[in-house]
Design a protein around this motif. Structure first.
Motif, PDB file in Angstrom:
ATOM      1  N   THR A 138       0.859  -1.178   0.000  1.00  0.00           N
ATOM      2  CA  THR A 138       0.000   0.000   0.000  1.00  0.00           C
ATOM      3  C   THR A 138       0.893   1.226   0.000  1.00  0.00           C
ATOM      4  O   THR A 138       1.914   1.269   0.695  1.00  0.00           O
ATOM      5  CB  THR A 138      -0.953   0.016   1.209  1.00  0.00           C
ATOM      6  N   ARG A 139       0.512   2.218  -0.803  1.00  0.00           N
ATOM      7  CA  ARG A 139       1.302   3.446  -0.928  1.00  0.00           C
ATOM      8  C   ARG A 139       0.460   4.619  -0.434  1.00  0.00           C
ATOM      9  O   ARG A 139      -0.610   4.883  -0.986  1.00  0.00           O
ATOM     10  CB  ARG A 139       1.730   3.651  -2.381  1.00  0.00           C
ATOM     11  N   PHE A 140       0.950   5.311   0.567  1.00  0.00           N
ATOM     12  CA  PHE A 140       0.256   6.492   1.060  1.00  0.00           C
ATOM     13  C   PHE A 140       0.447   7.629   0.059  1.00  0.00           C
ATOM     14  O   PHE A 140       1.514   7.749  -0.555  1.00  0.00           O
ATOM     15  CB  PHE A 140       0.802   6.926   2.421  1.00  0.00           C
ATOM     16  N   ASP A 141      -0.570   8.458  -0.097  1.00  0.00           N
ATOM     17  CA  ASP A 141      -0.380   9.627  -0.942  1.00  0.00           C
ATOM     18  C   ASP A 141       0.524  10.632  -0.234  1.00  0.00           C
ATOM     19  O   ASP A 141       0.871  10.470   0.943  1.00  0.00           O
ATOM     20  CB  ASP A 141      -1.723  10.255  -1.326  1.00  0.00           C
ATOM     21  N   GLU A 142       0.917  11.671  -0.965  1.00  0.00           N
ATOM     22  CA  GLU A 142       1.883  12.619  -0.415  1.00  0.00           C
ATOM     23  C   GLU A 142       1.369  13.318   0.831  1.00  0.00           C
ATOM     24  O   GLU A 142       2.112  13.552   1.791  1.00  0.00           O
ATOM     25  CB  GLU A 142       2.258  13.671  -1.477  1.00  0.00           C
ATOM     26  N   LEU A 145       2.195  -0.853  12.844  1.00  0.00           N
ATOM     27  CA  LEU A 145       1.971  -2.296  12.897  1.00  0.00           C
ATOM     28  C   LEU A 145       1.407  -2.702  14.248  1.00  0.00           C
ATOM     29  O   LEU A 145       0.386  -3.403  14.337  1.00  0.00           O
ATOM     30  CB  LEU A 145       3.274  -3.032  12.619  1.00  0.00           C
ATOM     31  N   ALA A 146       2.059  -2.262  15.334  1.00  0.00           N
ATOM     32  CA  ALA A 146       1.585  -2.616  16.673  1.00  0.00           C
ATOM     33  C   ALA A 146       0.204  -2.037  16.925  1.00  0.00           C
ATOM     34  O   ALA A 146      -0.683  -2.715  17.482  1.00  0.00           O
ATOM     35  CB  ALA A 146       2.572  -2.119  17.719  1.00  0.00           C
ATOM     36  N   GLY A 147      -0.009  -0.775  16.535  1.00  0.00           N
ATOM     37  CA  GLY A 147      -1.307  -0.148  16.757  1.00  0.00           C
ATOM     38  C   GLY A 147      -2.415  -0.836  15.994  1.00  0.00           C
ATOM     39  O   GLY A 147      -3.520  -1.052  16.527  1.00  0.00           O
ATOM     40  N   THR A 148      -2.149  -1.231  14.759  1.00  0.00           N
ATOM     41  CA  THR A 148      -3.171  -1.891  13.949  1.00  0.00           C
ATOM     42  C   THR A 148      -3.522  -3.257  14.512  1.00  0.00           C
ATOM     43  O   THR A 148      -4.697  -3.642  14.571  1.00  0.00           O
ATOM     44  CB  THR A 148      -2.678  -2.027  12.493  1.00  0.00           C
ATOM     45  N   LEU A 149      -2.504  -4.018  14.938  1.00  0.00           N
ATOM     46  CA  LEU A 149      -2.785  -5.326  15.532  1.00  0.00           C
ATOM     47  C   LEU A 149      -3.566  -5.179  16.832  1.00  0.00           C
ATOM     48  O   LEU A 149      -4.434  -6.009  17.140  1.00  0.00           O
ATOM     49  CB  LEU A 149      -1.469  -6.077  15.772  1.00  0.00           C
ATOM     50  N   ALA A 150      -3.278  -4.141  17.602  1.00  0.00           N
ATOM     51  CA  ALA A 150      -4.025  -3.909  18.844  1.00  0.00           C
ATOM     52  C   ALA A 150      -5.457  -3.485  18.552  1.00  0.00           C
ATOM     53  O   ALA A 150      -6.387  -3.869  19.279  1.00  0.00           O
ATOM     54  CB  ALA A 150      -3.315  -2.848  19.689  1.00  0.00           C
ATOM     55  N   ARG A 151      -5.659  -2.691  17.499  1.00  0.00           N
ATOM     56  CA  ARG A 151      -7.001  -2.223  17.150  1.00  0.00           C
ATOM     57  C   ARG A 151      -7.877  -3.339  16.593  1.00  0.00           C
ATOM     58  O   ARG A 151      -9.105  -3.280  16.697  1.00  0.00           O
ATOM     59  CB  ARG A 151      -6.899  -1.104  16.106  1.00  0.00           C
ATOM     60  N   THR A 152      -7.264  -4.362  15.990  1.00  0.00           N
ATOM     61  CA  THR A 152      -8.029  -5.427  15.356  1.00  0.00           C
ATOM     62  C   THR A 152      -7.989  -6.740  16.131  1.00  0.00           C
ATOM     63  O   THR A 152      -8.589  -7.723  15.694  1.00  0.00           O
ATOM     64  CB  THR A 152      -7.506  -5.668  13.926  1.00  0.00           C
ATOM     65  N   GLY A 153      -7.266  -6.782  17.248  1.00  0.00           N
ATOM     66  CA  GLY A 153      -7.154  -8.006  18.039  1.00  0.00           C
ATOM     67  C   GLY A 153      -7.046  -7.690  19.515  1.00  0.00           C
ATOM     68  O   GLY A 153      -7.189  -6.540  19.947  1.00  0.00           O
ATOM     69  N   ASP A 176      -6.454  -1.657   7.063  1.00  0.00           N
ATOM     70  CA  ASP A 176      -6.388  -1.335   8.499  1.00  0.00           C
ATOM     71  C   ASP A 176      -5.158  -0.483   8.809  1.00  0.00           C
ATOM     72  O   ASP A 176      -5.221   0.441   9.635  1.00  0.00           O
ATOM     73  CB  ASP A 176      -6.358  -2.625   9.319  1.00  0.00           C
ATOM     74  N   LEU A 177      -4.040  -0.784   8.152  1.00  0.00           N
ATOM     75  CA  LEU A 177      -2.828   0.018   8.345  1.00  0.00           C
ATOM     76  C   LEU A 177      -3.050   1.456   7.872  1.00  0.00           C
ATOM     77  O   LEU A 177      -2.605   2.413   8.521  1.00  0.00           O
ATOM     78  CB  LEU A 177      -1.655  -0.595   7.597  1.00  0.00           C
ATOM     79  N   ARG A 178      -3.746   1.619   6.742  1.00  0.00           N
ATOM     80  CA  ARG A 178      -4.040   2.973   6.267  1.00  0.00           C
ATOM     81  C   ARG A 178      -4.945   3.717   7.231  1.00  0.00           C
ATOM     82  O   ARG A 178      -4.769   4.912   7.490  1.00  0.00           O
ATOM     83  CB  ARG A 178      -4.683   2.917   4.873  1.00  0.00           C
ATOM     84  N   ARG A 179      -5.938   3.005   7.772  1.00  0.00           N
ATOM     85  CA  ARG A 179      -6.833   3.652   8.741  1.00  0.00           C
ATOM     86  C   ARG A 179      -6.054   4.071   9.990  1.00  0.00           C
ATOM     87  O   ARG A 179      -6.289   5.147  10.555  1.00  0.00           O
ATOM     88  CB  ARG A 179      -7.984   2.713   9.105  1.00  0.00           C
TER      89      ARG A 179
END
Length: 549
Positions: A230-234, A259-267, A422-425
């Motif tokens: 996934t590529r974030f825009d500028e 990475l840590a935040g996304t795993l915590a938010r989804t698990g 989820d990482l983008r969010r």
């Protein structure tokens, strides 16, 4: 004097950090994950004879690339000598010989992943392959026990330098390569004994397993992998880096926090161990050494349900700095203290890797002859899942890229696409406010106050729904790969994200990312469907207004 001219060969003990790569009872049967394959595609008129000669020069001159290995069973150690014959650079004219695309693909896969007999063969192979009048491939595969990612970049640059010199009719000016036995990047036994207790204390109690909510249960032991990015825009990149910079975090640290935040938010997990590669090149004297000097280091990230993004960034930076300090403590020693029953083949402390990805440098052999790294024909995984953080500046502006390498037996493509979403969010939440709680996604207010913010929101939802990495703001939803069903999904996601009433017919008519963003600006006074009246009332109201969407 060479080792050969001295009479008896000199044997050295192999880098102890690499013992985990070996099948201990068979020196020549190694997993394909122990290999570092590289394919470079050149466009332009390549002098194939010169390129073969340049590669051969590089193979000849580095002691590590001439290594032969033996297993000392009594002392359970690997030994090597560096006076063996070098590997041979070959040439294949696939275009003239009529190789089909399928045959060429099989050839590349074989050359990339065929195991070496390290007791008898040089631990490297190279082939120059002419595939067309103006296209040439350079395949270079080296065993991980004599090479790391840093060394590979040095070798590619050296091949370029030698080719240019030979083309100019001059001798290349190259430094004398250090012998790998003279390079020390990790602590000896006595020093390890002093430092190990601090490392163990830092990591003690952390769960060895990383709970990945999208990991499926299977008996399939295949190591075949795939990769998605996934590529974030500028704008999002700038916001994430600015937020991370407030806490002194590098792009790598920001990626670990996401990475840590996304795993915590989804698990449910809140304490994570991630592996990453430490290059071990702090000393300038070893910066140009060719060998395997990288150590695997563990970074620990913890949070709870009250942790804010600012606190997560701060703690990630602190955890990363502690891990960097431990970069010269061999993983074997850490693993033996934390997990004595470890498996010497599989990653012992974490099956999740996070690294800063290389930004590959083009190989310009001559004016108009440019080489670029190509995707490998297949991917073999050592870790269950790897997150690679890359800061790409090719367009002139920074764009943060997150690539996920994953074992196909354990993770489906759709699940990984969702994880990237989820990482983008998480990135949007982090950039929106550092004071928000990481594990409460509902607290993230969507910023619709500016055209840029509205466009970024719509663009991110398109990427998520269409499962693509890039989209033009002026292309239609259907030309970008959408259909009527996905259009309904888009309406629902825009409604949820904006809290505003979004009508299907309006979305259909607006058509593009830019049009949908403008639509959000005109819907500011509306309320989300379901906020008032029954479904029948809303249907009749829409019919009366002439809207069948």
């Amino acid at each position: 004097m060479s080792e050969r001219s001295q009479g008896a060969p000199v044997w050295y003990e192999a880098n102890p950090a690499q013992k985990g790569l070996w099948v201990i009872d068979q020196v020549d049967e190694l997993r394909p994950t122990s290999l570092i394959p590289t394919i470079v595609r050149f466009s332009g008129s390549v002098d194939h004879g010169l390129l073969v000669a340049a590669v051969q020069r590089v193979l000849d001159r580095h002691p590590s690339l001439r290594s032969r290995f033996r297993l000392d069973i009594q002392h359970r150690r690997i030994e090597y000598r560096t006076d063996g014959p070098p590997g041979e650079a070959g040439f294949i004219d696939a275009a003239a010989e009529g190789w089909s695309d399928e045959e060429l693909l099989r050839l590349l896969d074989t050359l990339c992943y065929a195991p070496f007999d390290l007791a008898q063969e040089a631990p490297v192979r190279a082939e120059v392959i002419r595939t067309g009048a103006q296209t040439t491939l350079l395949l270079f595969t080296v065993h991980h026990i004599v090479c790391d990612g840093w060394s590979r970049s040095l070798l590619m640059a050296e091949i370029t330098e030698v080719y240019r010199a030979l083309a100019a009719g001059t001798e290349p000016v190259l430094s004398s390569p250090p012998h790998p036995s003279e390079v020390i990047t990790m602590l000896g036994p006595d020093e390890v004994g002093e430092r190990l207790p601090d490392v163990v204390e830092r990591l003690w109690g952390a769960p060895i397993e990383v709970e990945l909510p999208f990991r499926r249960t299977t008996d399939d032991t295949s190591l075949a992998g795939a990769s998605l990015v996934t590529r974030f825009d500028e704008e999002l990149t700038e916001a994430v880096l600015a937020a991370a910079g407030e806490e002194g975090c590098t792009p790598f640290m920001a990626g670990v926090a996401l990475l840590a935040g996304t795993l915590a938010r989804t698990g449910s997990q809140r304490d994570f161990l991630f592996a990453f590669g430490w290059p071990g090149r702090d000393d300038p004297a070893v910066a140009d050494a060719i060998g395997m000097f990288m150590n695997t280091v563990m970074i620990r990230v913890t949070l709870d349900d009250t942790t804010t993004w600012r606190e997560l960034l701060r703690d990630t930076r602190f955890g990363a700095m502690e891990a960097f300090v431990d970069g010269d403590v061999p993983l074997d020693a850490v693993t033996a203290a934390l997990k004595p029953e470890r498996d010497v083949i599989w990653p012992p402390l974490s099956a999740v890797l996070v690294n800063m990805a290389e930004v590959p440098q083009d190989m310009e052999l001559a004016p108009g002859v440019l080489g670029r790294l190509q995707p490998l024909p297949s991917l073999h995984m050592k870790y269950d899942l790897g997150l690679f953080v890359c800061l790409n500046e090719e367009s002139g502006r920074k764009r943060l890229e997150l690539a996920v390498d994953y074992t196909k037996a354990l993770y489906g493509d759709d699940a990984v696409h969702t994880f990237l979403s989820d990482l983008r969010r998480s990135a949007r939440a982090l950039s929106h406010s550092l004071e928000e709680t990481v594990t409460d996604p509902s607290t993230t207010d969507v910023d619709l106050s500016t055209p840029e913010a509205r466009t970024a929101l719509v663009r991110s939802l398109w990427l998520e729904i269409l499962k693509i990495d890039e989209v033009d703001d002026d292309i239609s939803f259907f030309d970008a790969g959408g259909d009527s069903l996905l259009l309904i999904v888009l309406v629902e996601r825009l409604t949820q994200a904006s809290g505003r009433a979004i009508k299907t017919m309006d979305i259909f008519r607006a058509g593009t990312v830019r049009g949908h963003a403008e639509l959000l600006s005109t819907s500011a006074g509306s309320t989300a469907p379901g906020s008032a009246g029954s479904a029948r009332d809303r249907l009749l109201g829409a019919a009366r207004a002439g809207d069948r969407g």
